[in-house]
Design a protein around this motif. Structure first.
Motif, PDB file in Angstrom:
ATOM      1  N   LEU A   1      -3.962   0.332   4.807  1.00 42.05           N
ATOM      2  CA  LEU A   1      -3.514   1.487   3.753  1.00 42.05           C
ATOM      3  C   LEU A   1      -2.981   0.640   2.620  1.00 42.05           C
ATOM      4  N   ASP A   2      -2.587  -0.479   2.518  1.00 46.69           N
ATOM      5  CA  ASP A   2      -1.877  -1.306   1.442  1.00 46.69           C
ATOM      6  C   ASP A   2      -3.224  -1.378   0.671  1.00 46.69           C
ATOM      7  N   ALA A   3      -4.290  -1.890   1.101  1.00 47.00           N
ATOM      8  CA  ALA A   3      -5.674  -1.981   0.384  1.00 47.00           C
ATOM      9  C   ALA A   3      -5.970  -0.800  -0.456  1.00 47.00           C
TER      10      ALA A   3
ATOM     11  N   ALA B   1      -3.966   1.590  -1.344  1.00 47.74           N
ATOM     12  CA  ALA B   1      -3.002   1.899  -2.274  1.00 47.74           C
ATOM     13  C   ALA B   1      -3.170   1.141  -3.668  1.00 47.74           C
ATOM     14  N   GLN B   2      -3.272  -0.289  -3.349  1.00 49.00           N
ATOM     15  CA  GLN B   2      -3.556  -1.188  -4.195  1.00 49.00           C
ATOM     16  C   GLN B   2      -4.611  -0.806  -5.191  1.00 49.00           C
ATOM     17  N   ALA B   3      -5.885  -0.397  -4.639  1.00 46.18           N
ATOM     18  CA  ALA B   3      -7.081   0.039  -5.421  1.00 46.18           C
ATOM     19  C   ALA B   3      -6.680   1.403  -6.156  1.00 46.18           C
TER      20      ALA B   3
ATOM     21  N   CYS C   1       4.023   3.826  -6.713  1.00 49.85           N
ATOM     22  CA  CYS C   1       3.864   3.657  -5.032  1.00 49.85           C
ATOM     23  C   CYS C   1       4.381   2.400  -4.401  1.00 49.85           C
ATOM     24  N   HIS C   2       4.029   1.262  -5.026  1.00 53.16           N
ATOM     25  CA  HIS C   2       4.534  -0.172  -4.584  1.00 53.16           C
ATOM     26  C   HIS C   2       6.084  -0.276  -5.091  1.00 53.16           C
ATOM     27  N   SER C   3       6.431   0.441  -6.290  1.00 56.79           N
ATOM     28  CA  SER C   3       7.815   0.212  -6.951  1.00 56.79           C
ATOM     29  C   SER C   3       8.844   1.021  -5.738  1.00 56.79           C
TER      30      SER C   3
ATOM     31  N   GLU D   1       6.819  -1.274   7.517  1.00 61.97           N
ATOM     32  CA  GLU D   1       5.615  -1.892   7.126  1.00 61.97           C
ATOM     33  C   GLU D   1       5.123  -1.725   5.660  1.00 61.97           C
ATOM     34  N   HIS D   2       4.998  -2.620   4.939  1.00 58.98           N
ATOM     35  CA  HIS D   2       4.651  -2.632   3.440  1.00 58.98           C
ATOM     36  C   HIS D   2       3.696  -1.719   3.183  1.00 58.98           C
ATOM     37  N   GLY D   3       2.421  -1.836   3.984  1.00 58.50           N
ATOM     38  CA  GLY D   3       1.357  -0.560   3.660  1.00 58.50           C
ATOM     39  C   GLY D   3       1.528   0.649   3.992  1.00 58.50           C
TER      40      GLY D   3
HETATM   41 FE   LIG Z   1       0.663  -4.190  -1.455  1.00 61.81          FE
END
Ligand SMILES: [Fe+2]
Length: 377
Positions: free
Chosen positions: A199-201, A203-205, A268-270, A282-284
């Motif tokens: 899910l991190d990947a 979100a990053q995309a 989302c990351h912020s 967890e981050h993701g």
């Molecule tokens: Fe990330």
């Protein structure tokens, strides 16, 4: 659109996608010269990959840091390496291990040596006292998860738990010289780690795709990353031993990593950082919880977000996919992560990270963020 007409260079790292035996051979080769080589890997990874057999006698191994590496962890690792001449750091592990390797690389190269005190380290990171054009230490990354993209980005996250904040070690020269991606190294991942890193990947995309720094090349990479993750993440969760889906996730995460390595992330990351630091999520999972809401808001400024929706069969399709993929492991609601309404003001306070929130195509204020958090409570 900012950056229109410019195609900034992508990561300078050599990127290799390797089969299991090739990967083990490449790892063995990178550890060949114990003098000056340091292996950064958790003890679990060392034994799981049989690295005792791959690494020559006397190689220095740095381990013993948490899954979200802290300033204390960094201090501990620097102490473990004090007085040692380091010429090459070989990082084998998830994004946290690679981040630790990058932070060590930055600090070990500081003129006059790395600060010894906690506050001194924080100050050096915050004021970027480590920044230089050439890092001098070779940096090699073998990721063992498919998601964070740390192997192709020039920055690392270190958590200042005493100050309750995320610190970023960040300089162009921190992109690893070699990112060796070995899908066979990722098959050990339990479902929760597969989900959170996947899910991190995603979100990053997606965030790269709509970021203010977007350009057509990043968007093409991001879309292809999203496509692969949509197909392979649910399959990697339901059939964890099938290499096809581990490979699909490794490629999806690589495409995502390459996309956001030039654009960085957005709201989302912020918003996720205080969710992680205050509630240990967890981050993701912390980034994915606001993904749909932020996509919906950003669509007004970036109509091509429609192309992301198309991959899932529309906004409802994205909603269903996120719910069905995550629900058996961790429902993507704040309340399911132990967060209550009373916690929201502190989350809003911590949600504005420079370089992330201001990279969102629609400017968001405190009320907007509070509204987002309430809707995902
Ligand atoms: Fe990330």
């Amino acid at each position: 659109m900012e950056g229109h007409g410019e195609f900034r260079a992508f990561c300078s790292a050599e990127v290799r996608l390797l089969g299991l035996e090739e990967g083990r051979e490449r790892l063995r080769g990178s550890l060949e010269d114990p003098e000056g080589t340091v292996l950064v890997a958790s003890s679990g990874t060392v034994s799981r990959l049989g690295m005792e057999a791959l690494a020559p006698e006397g190689i220095r191994i740095v381990s013993g840091f948490s899954s979200d590496p802290t300033v204390d962890d960094l201090r501990g690792c620097l102490t473990a390496l004090s007085g040692r001449k380091v010429g090459r750091l070989v990082c084998v592990g998830g994004g946290s291990t690679i981040d630790m390797g990058k932070a060590l690389c930055a600090m070990l190269g500081m003129e006059g040596g790395a600060p010894e005190s906690y506050d001194g380290l924080c100050e050096a990171i915050q004021n970027k006292r480590y920044v230089r054009a050439d890092r001098g230490i070779e940096l090699i990354a073998f990721p063992t998860t498919a998601g964070t993209g740390s192997e192709v980005t020039p920055w690392a996250t270190i958590w200042d738990l005493r100050g309750g904040r995320k610190l970023s070690v960040d300089m162009p020269a921190l992109t690893p010289d070699l990112a060796a991606i070995v899908p066979g190294f990722t098959t050990h991942m339990p479902a929760r780690l597969t989900l959170s890193t996947g899910l991190d990947a995603l979100a990053q995309a997606m965030e790269s795709f709509w970021s203010r720094a977007r350009d057509p090349l990043c968007q093409a990479l991001a879309l292809e990353g999203v496509r692969r993750i949509r197909t392979h993440l649910p399959a990697a969760l339901s059939r964890p031993g099938e290499m096809e889906h581990r490979e699909g996730m490794c490629l999806g995460a690589l495409l995502s990593g390459l996309a956001f390595s030039r654009t960085r992330t957005t709201a989302c990351h912020s918003i996720s950082y205080p969710i992680t630091i205050r509630h240990g999520v967890e981050h993701g999972l912390a980034v994915a919880v606001t993904l749909e809401e932020v996509a919906r808001i950003d669509r007004s400024a970036v109509p091509e977000i429609e192309q992301i929706y198309d991959i899932f069969g529309g906004p409802q399709g994205l909603h269903r996919w996120l719910e069905e993929t995550s629900r058996p492991i961790q429902p993507l609601r704040l309340s399911a992560m132990g967060i209550t309404e009373q916690d929201l003001p502190a989350l809003v306070d911590g949600a504005f990270t420079q370089g992330r929130m201001d990279n969102n195509p629609v400017p968001l204020g405190r009320e907007d963020v509070e509204g987002i958090l309430r809707r995902v409570l």
